[in-house]
Motif scaffolding. Structure first.
Motif, mmCIF file in Angstrom:
data_model
loop_
_atom_site.group_PDB
_atom_site.id
_atom_site.type_symbol
_atom_site.label_atom_id
_atom_site.label_comp_id
_atom_site.label_asym_id
_atom_site.label_seq_id
_atom_site.Cartn_x
_atom_site.Cartn_y
_atom_site.Cartn_z
ATOM 1 N N UNK A 1 -1.728 3.747 -6.360
ATOM 2 C CA UNK A 1 -1.117 3.757 -5.031
ATOM 3 C C UNK A 1 0.334 4.230 -5.098
ATOM 4 N N UNK A 2 1.090 3.684 -6.040
ATOM 5 C CA UNK A 2 2.496 4.071 -6.185
ATOM 6 C C UNK A 2 2.607 5.546 -6.579
ATOM 7 N N UNK A 3 1.750 5.998 -7.501
ATOM 8 C CA UNK A 3 1.808 7.398 -7.936
ATOM 9 C C UNK A 3 1.480 8.378 -6.812
ATOM 10 N N UNK A 4 0.486 8.041 -6.004
ATOM 11 C CA UNK A 4 0.113 8.966 -4.927
ATOM 12 C C UNK A 4 1.160 8.957 -3.808
ATOM 13 N N UNK A 5 1.806 7.822 -3.584
ATOM 14 C CA UNK A 5 2.887 7.791 -2.598
ATOM 15 C C UNK A 5 4.079 8.615 -3.073
ATOM 16 N N UNK A 6 4.383 8.539 -4.363
ATOM 17 C CA UNK A 6 5.467 9.376 -4.907
ATOM 18 C C UNK A 6 5.119 10.857 -4.764
ATOM 19 N N UNK A 7 3.855 11.185 -4.998
ATOM 20 C CA UNK A 7 3.426 12.579 -4.846
ATOM 21 C C UNK A 7 3.572 13.048 -3.405
#
Length: 540
Positions: A396-402
């Motif tokens: 979730x955190x990685x896709x939000x950063x993306x």
């Protein structure tokens, strides 16, 4: 990494792969490489759409895991530890259960998301935005919605206690952001403040019960009496209310291990499916794959059932699948794929040991009666569900950063909107449903009590886990004016409730609810205008 969109589209992939700042720590999928290298530039809208759908599905995974697996196992653990959570008993362990085990269960997605976000300085803004954003959302939209749905009289002392503690937590976070770092003592101070809050809740409950002679408290003028007899439980089955055994045979019959296994692995109750509306079926269809995988890997102990939810073939399978899940999700499988002496992988050793234990337990137990050590499965299920939540939170955190890099948005605005809304949507529906059923006071108390756990444990534990002996501090440098707008909005909303609720003699109606929701909409407009630099500080 934000500079990628300023380059020519033909250079995106090379820029992403050659820039160290574009590397995503943890996680199983490289979202930046996918959107800028796998998809051609003309298909960028398609990639963003797929990422948005996957983001929604991650929220579903978090919600299902926390509700149907994490919380039930926490409840079973608290029962085994003799922590009564029956409200009618009026024991001192009841409030202790509510502010520890229940709070941990409800706040698990928020806390795990914060811990994951704090693990990387580049995503720390997500954690700050989510913690503050969820605080503003819950104390305005959810609390205001409760007042609109069902006017009521708030419990005065619990409300004032929770608001004061929450304001102290917000002020502490404001000071940490102002200093730009959090040291070991300050991180421990967060956790110590929560321990002090728990002790205060227990002490206040004890004093209140002594004053009223251990009798039930009279209901407020707008609130029906809280039932003190045994609550009617939802139909429960394999793991939750969704998997109901609603039509049990009149005479018990011996079931084969194969039938027990297939029944236990079925996430659908077909009788319930037929009588539910189409939108419930559609949402259930999306959840079925997640629930099936969770049923395969996470055991659930149910103390309210005669057999404690003992499913011999499935629980023996859990002896193998749960440890495998833990080592293959820890550090994105780095430990599980490690080879002992460069020859034998760790996952192979876990498979071997788990298979031997599973066979031994299957031989020495029966289908009808759970073993004496069945409570161990609650701890195993707790650990396995926690690893699932941690893995989903990492993605979730990685896709939000993306998405932030794609749309040139700061982590703070993504945290206060998408992450905060996603983590709060479950609490919103449950609190509003509780208010419609006639218990608005309980729902209103949950608004302020639950988020205290999220901010104190989320920030304290998240920063504490990132500290090392060589660097006993975590840098929290605000990346924009938006952080201060967010902190100020949360503090102002708490001050507004702290002043206006006693001024109304704790009788909250539709006017209070409308003011809170209008305040959140105004805050959201200011936050977005600040993010897009319409509102900015003038520099000399």
């Amino acid at each position: 990494c934000w500079e990628v969109r300023k380059h020519n589209s033909s250079e995106w992939c090379h820029f992403i792969r050659s820039n160290p700042d574009c590397r995503l720590d943890g996680g199983f999928l490289d979202y930046l490489d996918g959107v800028f290298c796998v998809f051609p530039p003309r298909l960028l809208p398609l990639a963003v759409t797929l990422y948005a759908l996957w983001l929604l599905y991650l929220f579903i995974i978090l919600g299902v895991t926390a509700e149907k697996f994490f919380c039930p196992n926490l409840s079973a653990i608290s029962t085994n530890l003799k922590l009564s959570h029956n409200v009618a008993v009026f024991s001192l362990t009841s409030p202790l259960h509510g502010v520890t085990f229940l709070a941990f269960g409800n706040g698990a997605p928020d806390v795990f998301s914060a811990v994951v976000a704090f693990s990387d300085p580049r995503t720390a803004g997500l954690a700050i935005g989510a913690v503050f954003g969820a605080g503003v959302f819950v104390t305005t939209v959810v609390a205001g919605g409760i007042a609109l749905v069902k006017p009521f009289t708030a419990a005065s002392r619990p409300f004032l206690r929770d608001v004061i503690f929450y304001m102290v937590a917000v002020f502490l976070t404001f000071m940490v952001l102002y200093l730009g770092r959090i040291r070991l003592g300050e991180a421990l101070g967060y956790l110590g403040l929560y321990v002090f809050y728990v002790l205060t809740v227990v002490l206040c409950t004890w004093i209140h019960r002594r004053q009223r002679g251990d009798g039930p408290a009279p209901p407020g003028p707008w609130e029906p009496e809280m039932p003190t007899d045994v609550e009617e439980p939802e139909p429960s089955g394999t793991n939750s209310g969704d998997y109901g055994e609603e039509y049990r045979p009149l005479l018990p019959s011996q079931e084969t291990s194969l039938r027990i296994l297939t029944t236990a692995l079925s996430p659908l109750d077909y009788r319930k499916w037929r009588r539910k509306p189409w939108y419930w079926r559609l949402f259930k269809a999306f959840k079925v794959p997640v629930e099936l995988v969770l049923l395969l890997t996470v055991p659930v102990v149910d103390p309210d059932k005669d057999d404690l939810n003992w499913k011999r073939p499935l629980n023996c399978l859990h002896i193998l699948t749960s440890p495998l899940l833990c080592i293959l999700t820890l550090k994105s499988g780095a430990y599980g794929l490690y080879q002992i002496q460069g020859v034998f992988p760790v996952w192979g050793l876990v498979t071997l040991v788990g298979s031997v234990l599973a066979i031994a337990i299957f031989i020495t137990t029966s289908n009808e009666e759970p073993p004496k050590y069945h409570c161990v499965f609650a701890f195993l299920g707790f650990l396995a569900s926690a690893m699932w939540i941690n893995a989903a939170a990492t993605e979730l955190v990685n896709i939000l950063r993306t998405l932030g890099i794609i749309f040139q948005l700061s982590n703070t605005v993504l945290g206060l909107t998408l992450l905060a809304w996603g983590n709060s949507i479950g609490d919103t529906f449950s609190d509003l449903t509780m208010a419609r059923q006639g218990y608005p006071r309980m729902a209103f108390s949950a608004c302020f009590g639950g988020i205290i756990f999220n901010i104190l444990v989320g920030v304290g534990l998240g920063c504490l886990l990132q500290m090392t002996s060589s660097q006993p501090l975590v840098k929290l440098e605000p990346d924009s004016l938006l952080v201060w707008v967010l902190a100020g909005a949360l503090g102002l909303s708490l001050v507004f409730s702290f002043v206006s609720v006693p001024a109304q003699c704790f009788q909250l109606g539709k006017a209070y609810g409308i003011c809170l929701i209008a305040y959140y909409l105004a805050f959201l407009c200011v936050a977005l205008l600040t993010e897009f630099r319409v509102i900015r500080l003038s520099t000399p």
